[in-house]
Design an enzyme around this catalytic site. Structure first.
Site, PDB file in Angstrom:
ATOM      1  N   GLY A  61       0.716  -2.064  -0.528  1.00 39.39           N
ATOM      2  CA  GLY A  61       0.122   0.123   0.064  1.00 39.39           C
ATOM      3  C   GLY A  61       1.315   1.002  -0.048  1.00 39.39           C
ATOM      4  N   ILE A  62       0.547   2.100   0.902  1.00 38.76           N
ATOM      5  CA  ILE A  62       1.331   3.561   0.927  1.00 38.76           C
ATOM      6  C   ILE A  62       2.545   3.417   1.193  1.00 38.76           C
ATOM      7  CG2 ILE A  62       0.799   5.502   2.455  1.00 38.76           C
ATOM      8  CD1 ILE A  62      -2.046   5.145   2.836  1.00 38.76           C
ATOM      9  N   ASP A 109       9.229  -4.626   6.317  1.00 40.66           N
ATOM     10  CA  ASP A 109       7.835  -4.487   7.367  1.00 40.66           C
ATOM     11  C   ASP A 109       8.121  -6.222   8.251  1.00 40.66           C
ATOM     12  OD1 ASP A 109       4.739  -3.927   5.262  1.00 40.66           O
ATOM     13  OD2 ASP A 109       5.289  -5.865   6.435  1.00 40.66           O
ATOM     14  N   ASP A 165       9.315  -6.101  13.022  1.00 39.71           N
ATOM     15  CA  ASP A 165       8.093  -6.315  13.760  1.00 39.71           C
ATOM     16  C   ASP A 165       7.989  -5.092  14.783  1.00 39.71           C
ATOM     17  OD1 ASP A 165       5.705  -6.306  15.386  1.00 39.71           O
ATOM     18  OD2 ASP A 165       6.189  -8.343  16.221  1.00 39.71           O
ATOM     19  N   VAL A 166       7.086  -4.110  14.333  1.00 34.03           N
ATOM     20  CA  VAL A 166       7.359  -2.556  14.610  1.00 34.03           C
ATOM     21  C   VAL A 166       7.577  -2.333  16.479  1.00 34.03           C
ATOM     22  CG1 VAL A 166       7.740  -1.570  12.902  1.00 34.03           C
ATOM     23  CG2 VAL A 166       5.649  -1.457  13.570  1.00 34.03           C
ATOM     24  N   ILE A 192      -7.512   5.500   1.046  1.00 34.63           N
ATOM     25  CA  ILE A 192      -7.113   5.196  -0.134  1.00 34.63           C
ATOM     26  C   ILE A 192      -6.764   4.118  -0.039  1.00 34.63           C
ATOM     27  CG2 ILE A 192      -4.369   5.899  -0.666  1.00 34.63           C
ATOM     28  CD1 ILE A 192      -4.912   8.490   0.483  1.00 34.63           C
ATOM     29  N   TYR A 236      -8.417   2.580  16.235  1.00 34.09           N
ATOM     30  CA  TYR A 236      -7.426   2.357  15.720  1.00 34.09           C
ATOM     31  C   TYR A 236      -7.332   4.423  15.344  1.00 34.09           C
ATOM     32  CZ  TYR A 236      -6.079   3.672  10.859  1.00 34.09           C
ATOM     33  OH  TYR A 236      -5.155   4.033   9.458  1.00 34.09           O
TER      34      TYR A 236
HETATM   35  P1  NAD Z   1      -1.869  -1.989   4.327  1.00 33.87           P
HETATM   36  O1  NAD Z   1      -2.528  -2.970   4.855  1.00 33.87           O
HETATM   37  O2  NAD Z   1      -1.412  -2.154   2.658  1.00 33.87           O
HETATM   38  O3  NAD Z   1      -0.021  -1.910   4.494  1.00 33.87           O
HETATM   39  C1  NAD Z   1       0.310  -2.665   5.908  1.00 33.87           C
HETATM   40  C2  NAD Z   1       1.815  -2.362   5.853  1.00 33.87           C
HETATM   41  O4  NAD Z   1       2.042  -3.036   7.500  1.00 33.87           O
HETATM   42  C3  NAD Z   1       1.934  -4.476   5.445  1.00 33.87           C
HETATM   43  O5  NAD Z   1       2.587  -4.487   4.517  1.00 33.87           O
HETATM   44  C4  NAD Z   1       2.242  -4.499   6.736  1.00 33.87           C
HETATM   45  O6  NAD Z   1       2.260  -6.257   6.569  1.00 33.87           O
HETATM   46  C5  NAD Z   1       2.890  -3.691   8.020  1.00 33.87           C
HETATM   47  N1  NAD Z   1       2.632  -4.225   8.396  1.00 33.87           N
HETATM   48  C6  NAD Z   1       1.480  -4.199   9.746  1.00 33.87           C
HETATM   49  N2  NAD Z   1       2.190  -5.078  11.030  1.00 33.87           N
HETATM   50  C7  NAD Z   1       3.355  -4.435  10.916  1.00 33.87           C
HETATM   51  C8  NAD Z   1       3.850  -4.868  12.452  1.00 33.87           C
HETATM   52  N3  NAD Z   1       3.502  -4.913  13.335  1.00 33.87           N
HETATM   53  N4  NAD Z   1       5.487  -4.458  11.771  1.00 33.87           N
HETATM   54  C9  NAD Z   1       5.451  -3.757  11.080  1.00 33.87           C
HETATM   55  N5  NAD Z   1       5.321  -4.072   9.160  1.00 33.87           N
HETATM   56  C10 NAD Z   1       3.907  -4.443  10.022  1.00 33.87           C
HETATM   57  O7  NAD Z   1      -2.169  -1.103   4.606  1.00 33.87           O
HETATM   58  P2  NAD Z   1      -1.851   0.715   3.607  1.00 33.87           P
HETATM   59  O8  NAD Z   1      -2.962   1.721   4.113  1.00 33.87           O
HETATM   60  O9  NAD Z   1      -0.571   0.997   3.039  1.00 33.87           O
HETATM   61  O10 NAD Z   1      -1.180   1.562   5.440  1.00 33.87           O
HETATM   62  C11 NAD Z   1      -0.287   2.316   5.762  1.00 33.87           C
HETATM   63  C12 NAD Z   1      -0.640   3.093   6.756  1.00 33.87           C
HETATM   64  O11 NAD Z   1      -1.244   4.543   6.649  1.00 33.87           O
HETATM   65  C13 NAD Z   1      -0.685   2.735   8.233  1.00 33.87           C
HETATM   66  O12 NAD Z   1      -0.191   3.186   9.400  1.00 33.87           O
HETATM   67  C14 NAD Z   1      -2.322   3.181   8.227  1.00 33.87           C
HETATM   68  O13 NAD Z   1      -2.902   3.159   9.077  1.00 33.87           O
HETATM   69  C15 NAD Z   1      -1.780   4.020   7.474  1.00 33.87           C
HETATM   70  N6  NAD Z   1      -3.231   4.923   6.742  1.00 33.87           N
HETATM   71  C16 NAD Z   1      -4.102   4.094   5.850  1.00 33.87           C
HETATM   72  C17 NAD Z   1      -5.280   4.633   5.496  1.00 33.87           C
HETATM   73  C18 NAD Z   1      -5.809   3.890   4.174  1.00 33.87           C
HETATM   74  O14 NAD Z   1      -7.257   4.212   3.516  1.00 33.87           O
HETATM   75  N7  NAD Z   1      -5.421   3.166   3.283  1.00 33.87           N
HETATM   76  C19 NAD Z   1      -5.424   5.672   5.669  1.00 33.87           C
HETATM   77  C20 NAD Z   1      -5.166   6.794   6.588  1.00 33.87           C
HETATM   78  C21 NAD Z   1      -4.299   6.046   7.169  1.00 33.87           C
END
Ligand code: NAD
Length: 280
Positions: free
Chosen positions: A20-21, A40, A68-69, A196, A163
């Site tokens: 994702g992002i 990741d 693992d963060v 997103i 969240y």
């Molecule tokens: P996503 O699920 O596509 O990606 C999240 C990534 O984080 C994954 O690759 C996952 O393996 C990794 N992850 C999860 N737990 C982890 C851990 N303990 N240690 C290391 N890595 C870990 O999600 P996304 O939509 O790309 O989200 C990215 C960030 O943006 C997140 O913080 C999410 O909360 C934030 N966000 C997303 C949106 C949206 O609409 N997608 C909106 C607001 C904020």
């Protein structure tokens, strides 16, 4: 967008870089000349991102690391590996790792509350602290820490008490870190994405997505690359006098009072109508 070189010779670490992002941020940073550490919890996803990164600038060297963060030990090992590989800490750090465990407040299990706080908020704390400590110890007096909050941390969202609390916490953490670290040349800023298109939002039912997009004046969800562009600005010298701020990337997501006003005006327009859609 034409490639440029705003991050040439910089070293960046991106948590959640496997999807994702986070993945879009890794790709954008690499195209701007940075060496990127894709971090990741899923090693497979991190390696997939690694395989997609460009190497068009001289000296670029990327790597993927499983981390693992939410674990201090794991984050410390990540920093050790980076410094063994590059002989320096990263001067750009993006905390994009995040999870959701949605449930209504009245039904939410304590474990689901704790896990979301551990990954989203504590994970951001651990990585921010580890990178900042390493930068200060190395004497590198230039850094950009970018955290990923969410617009729902400001306006709330049904089913996401855990969240939203974690993301509001990320904003507070970032503003405070900015005050404490500016004396060391480290800037800290937060991006607040709206909705997103990523695997995280793929889980949201179509009905809910269309309701949400109807509230966004730009009329659509955002793309990961649109968040990555803002992170690139915050990572680069173009934002050198900006710290402690949150930047919304939402297509102008309405505030709680604006949402309420829209509902009220919909309601008054519908008064007296026999259309069943308006009687809700
Ligand atoms: P996503 O699920 O596509 O990606 C999240 C990534 O984080 C994954 O690759 C996952 O393996 C990794 N992850 C999860 N737990 C982890 C851990 N303990 N240690 C290391 N890595 C870990 O999600 P996304 O939509 O790309 O989200 C990215 C960030 O943006 C997140 O913080 C999410 O909360 C934030 N966000 C997303 C949106 C949206 O609409 N997608 C909106 C607001 C904020």
């Amino acid at each position: 967008m034409a490639a440029s070189s705003r991050l040439i010779a910089r070293l960046a670490v991106v948590s959640g870089g496997g999807s994702g992002i986070g993945r879009a941020v890794c790709q954008r940073f690499a195209s701007e000349g940075a060496s990127v550490v894709v971090a990741d919890v899923s090693e497979e996803s991190a390696n997939r991102t690694l395989g997609s990164l460009s190497h068009d600038h001289r000296g670029q060297e990327h790597m993927a690391v499983a981390v693992d963060v939410s674990s201090r030990d794991s984050v410390e090992k990540l920093l050790t590996r980076i410094q063994c590989q590059y002989y320096q800490p990263p001067s750009i750090c993006v905390s994009a790792a995040g999870i959701t465990q949605d449930e209504f407040l009245l039904k939410m299990e304590e474990n689901d509350f704790d896990r979301v706080i551990q990954v989203n908020l504590k994970g951001t704390f651990l990585l921010t602290q580890a990178v900042s400590k390493a930068l200060v110890a190395s004497g590198i007096s230039k850094g950009s820490i970018i955290t990923v909050g969410s617009i729902v941390g400001k306006v709330g969202n049904i089913g996401q008490t855990n969240y939203c609390a974690s993301k509001a916490g990320v904003e507070g953490l970032t503003r405070t870190a900015a005050k404490e670290l500016s004396g060391f040349g480290i800037r800290c800023n937060c991006v607040l994405p709206g909705f997103i298109t990523t695997p995280m939002t793929d889980k949201v039912p179509e009905k809910v997505i269309s309701k949400i997009t109807s509230l966004v004046p730009m009329g659509r969800m955002g793309e990961p690359a649109e968040v990555a562009d803002v992170c690139t600005f915050l990572a680069s010298d173009e934002s050198r006098y900006i710290t402690g701020v949150s930047i919304e990337v939402t297509g102008k997501f309405p505030s709680m009072s604006e949402t309420r006003a829209m509902q009220m005006s919909d309601h008054s327009r519908c008064k007296g109508s026999t259309n069943t859609e308006c009687t809700a």
